[in-house]
Scaffold this motif. Structure first.
Motif, PDB file in Angstrom:
ATOM      1  N   ARG A  18     -34.931  14.597 -17.564  1.00  0.00           N
ATOM      2  CA  ARG A  18     -34.074  15.326 -18.505  1.00  0.00           C
ATOM      3  C   ARG A  18     -34.328  16.826 -18.550  1.00  0.00           C
ATOM      4  O   ARG A  18     -34.149  17.473 -19.579  1.00  0.00           O
ATOM      5  N   ALA A  21     -38.886  21.273 -20.267  1.00  0.00           N
ATOM      6  CA  ALA A  21     -38.997  21.637 -21.689  1.00  0.00           C
ATOM      7  C   ALA A  21     -39.083  23.155 -21.831  1.00  0.00           C
ATOM      8  O   ALA A  21     -39.684  23.841 -20.996  1.00  0.00           O
ATOM      9  N   LYS A  22     -38.471  23.675 -22.882  1.00  0.00           N
ATOM     10  CA  LYS A  22     -38.442  25.116 -23.127  1.00  0.00           C
ATOM     11  C   LYS A  22     -39.449  25.481 -24.210  1.00  0.00           C
ATOM     12  O   LYS A  22     -39.521  24.841 -25.251  1.00  0.00           O
ATOM     13  N   ARG A  25     -38.459  26.353 -28.080  1.00  0.00           N
ATOM     14  CA  ARG A  25     -37.936  25.324 -28.971  1.00  0.00           C
ATOM     15  C   ARG A  25     -39.113  24.587 -29.598  1.00  0.00           C
ATOM     16  O   ARG A  25     -39.709  23.707 -28.972  1.00  0.00           O
ATOM     17  N   ILE A 148     -39.309  20.610 -29.371  1.00  0.00           N
ATOM     18  CA  ILE A 148     -38.012  19.956 -29.486  1.00  0.00           C
ATOM     19  C   ILE A 148     -37.115  20.436 -28.348  1.00  0.00           C
ATOM     20  O   ILE A 148     -37.384  21.458 -27.708  1.00  0.00           O
ATOM     21  N   ASN A 149     -36.051  19.661 -28.104  1.00  0.00           N
ATOM     22  CA  ASN A 149     -35.098  20.063 -27.064  1.00  0.00           C
ATOM     23  C   ASN A 149     -33.863  20.696 -27.694  1.00  0.00           C
ATOM     24  O   ASN A 149     -33.812  20.932 -28.902  1.00  0.00           O
ATOM     25  N   GLU A 150     -32.845  20.960 -26.860  1.00  0.00           N
ATOM     26  CA  GLU A 150     -31.633  21.630 -27.347  1.00  0.00           C
ATOM     27  C   GLU A 150     -30.870  20.800 -28.363  1.00  0.00           C
ATOM     28  O   GLU A 150     -30.085  21.331 -29.152  1.00  0.00           O
ATOM     29  N   LYS A 151     -31.107  19.477 -28.374  1.00  0.00           N
ATOM     30  CA  LYS A 151     -30.439  18.597 -29.329  1.00  0.00           C
ATOM     31  C   LYS A 151     -31.322  18.304 -30.548  1.00  0.00           C
ATOM     32  O   LYS A 151     -31.031  17.401 -31.331  1.00  0.00           O
ATOM     33  N   ASN A 152     -32.395  19.087 -30.683  1.00  0.00           N
ATOM     34  CA  ASN A 152     -33.318  18.969 -31.819  1.00  0.00           C
ATOM     35  C   ASN A 152     -34.043  17.632 -31.862  1.00  0.00           C
ATOM     36  O   ASN A 152     -34.454  17.175 -32.928  1.00  0.00           O
ATOM     37  N   LEU A 155     -39.843  16.179 -28.749  1.00  0.00           N
ATOM     38  CA  LEU A 155     -40.408  15.769 -27.470  1.00  0.00           C
ATOM     39  C   LEU A 155     -41.876  15.402 -27.603  1.00  0.00           C
ATOM     40  O   LEU A 155     -42.345  14.460 -26.969  1.00  0.00           O
ATOM     41  N   ARG A 217     -36.198  25.300 -36.980  1.00  0.00           N
ATOM     42  CA  ARG A 217     -35.655  25.305 -35.627  1.00  0.00           C
ATOM     43  C   ARG A 217     -35.759  26.732 -35.110  1.00  0.00           C
ATOM     44  O   ARG A 217     -35.204  27.640 -35.675  1.00  0.00           O
TER      45      ARG A 217
END
Length: 218
Positions: A18, A21-22, A25, A148-152, A155, A217
């Motif tokens: 997927r 990871a950033k 976030r 967290i990812n772009e969809k909150n 992770l 966020r």
């Protein structure tokens, strides 16, 4: 080695996991210790100007931090051949979080984020009589850091045990700077735990309750 095949394997690995990871976030949760929740044990000024409200939203001013590190202490053992190291203890490093300082809701209660940690550190060691408090009053188990990812979606989530501030950095000022005012807070903790069941925390994030947890966020 076939380069094209290697690149295909790399793309396949990233896609099946997927994406990457950033680091921008992340979520910081901070529930204050018992002694700060009791207004009778603190000066009244800390609860004016929105400082209690600031505590519930400190995560919004958390500008940067890091996931926890861990090392193993070892002793060298003399034996024939190469030196051998044997572990005897695990060591959890201090955690540093950088916060932004706001102007506050009203005069003269500015930079409430720094005032909050000033008060917290004064509950550890009383600045007037130098008495040290009991750790069950000034330490908290409510410090969490999540990626967290772009969809909150969370992770990875870490909980820090018996955390309390042991150092607060200066706010650097300068007439030639227009950077936001920030300061670092260094926390001591006994250990950290990786939380595998984050279902409840995801629900809290989508519908946060300031009394239960504070989420942000970034």
């Amino acid at each position: 080695m076939i380069i094209n095949q290697t690149l295909q394997d790399f793309r396949s690995y990233i896609n099946t996991h997927r994406g990457i990871a950033k680091s921008n976030r992340f979520v910081v949760e901070l529930l204050d210790p018992k002694i700060i929740r009791n207004a009778n044990m603190l000066d009244n000024y800390i609860y004016r100007g929105g400082v209690r409200d600031t505590k519930e939203h400190l995560e919004f001013s958390a500008r940067s931090t890091s996931l926890p590190s861990k090392t193993l202490s070892t002793n060298a053992v003399e034996a024939p051949g190469p030196e051998q190291k044997y572990p005897y203890n695990d060591v959890y490093d201090d955690l540093t979080i950088t916060f932004m300082a706001t102007q506050g809701k009203e005069h003269p209660y500015g930079i409430p984020e720094k005032r909050f940690f000033d008060t917290w550190m004064n509950t550890v060691v009383n600045s007037s009589n130098m008495l040290v408090n009991f750790s069950n009053f000034y330490a908290t188990n409510g410090l969490h850091i999540s990626m967290i990812n772009e969809k909150n979606v969370i992770l990875a989530k870490y909980r820090f045990d018996r955390a309390y501030p042991i150092g607060m950095g200066a706010i650097e000022l300068g007439h030639d700077s227009e950077d936001p005012a920030t300061f670092e807070v260094t926390f001591s903790c006994d250990r950290w735990h990786y939380i595998t069941d984050t279902k409840d925390f995801c629900l809290l994030y989508t519908s946060p309750s300031p009394r239960d947890a504070t989420l942000s966020r970034m």
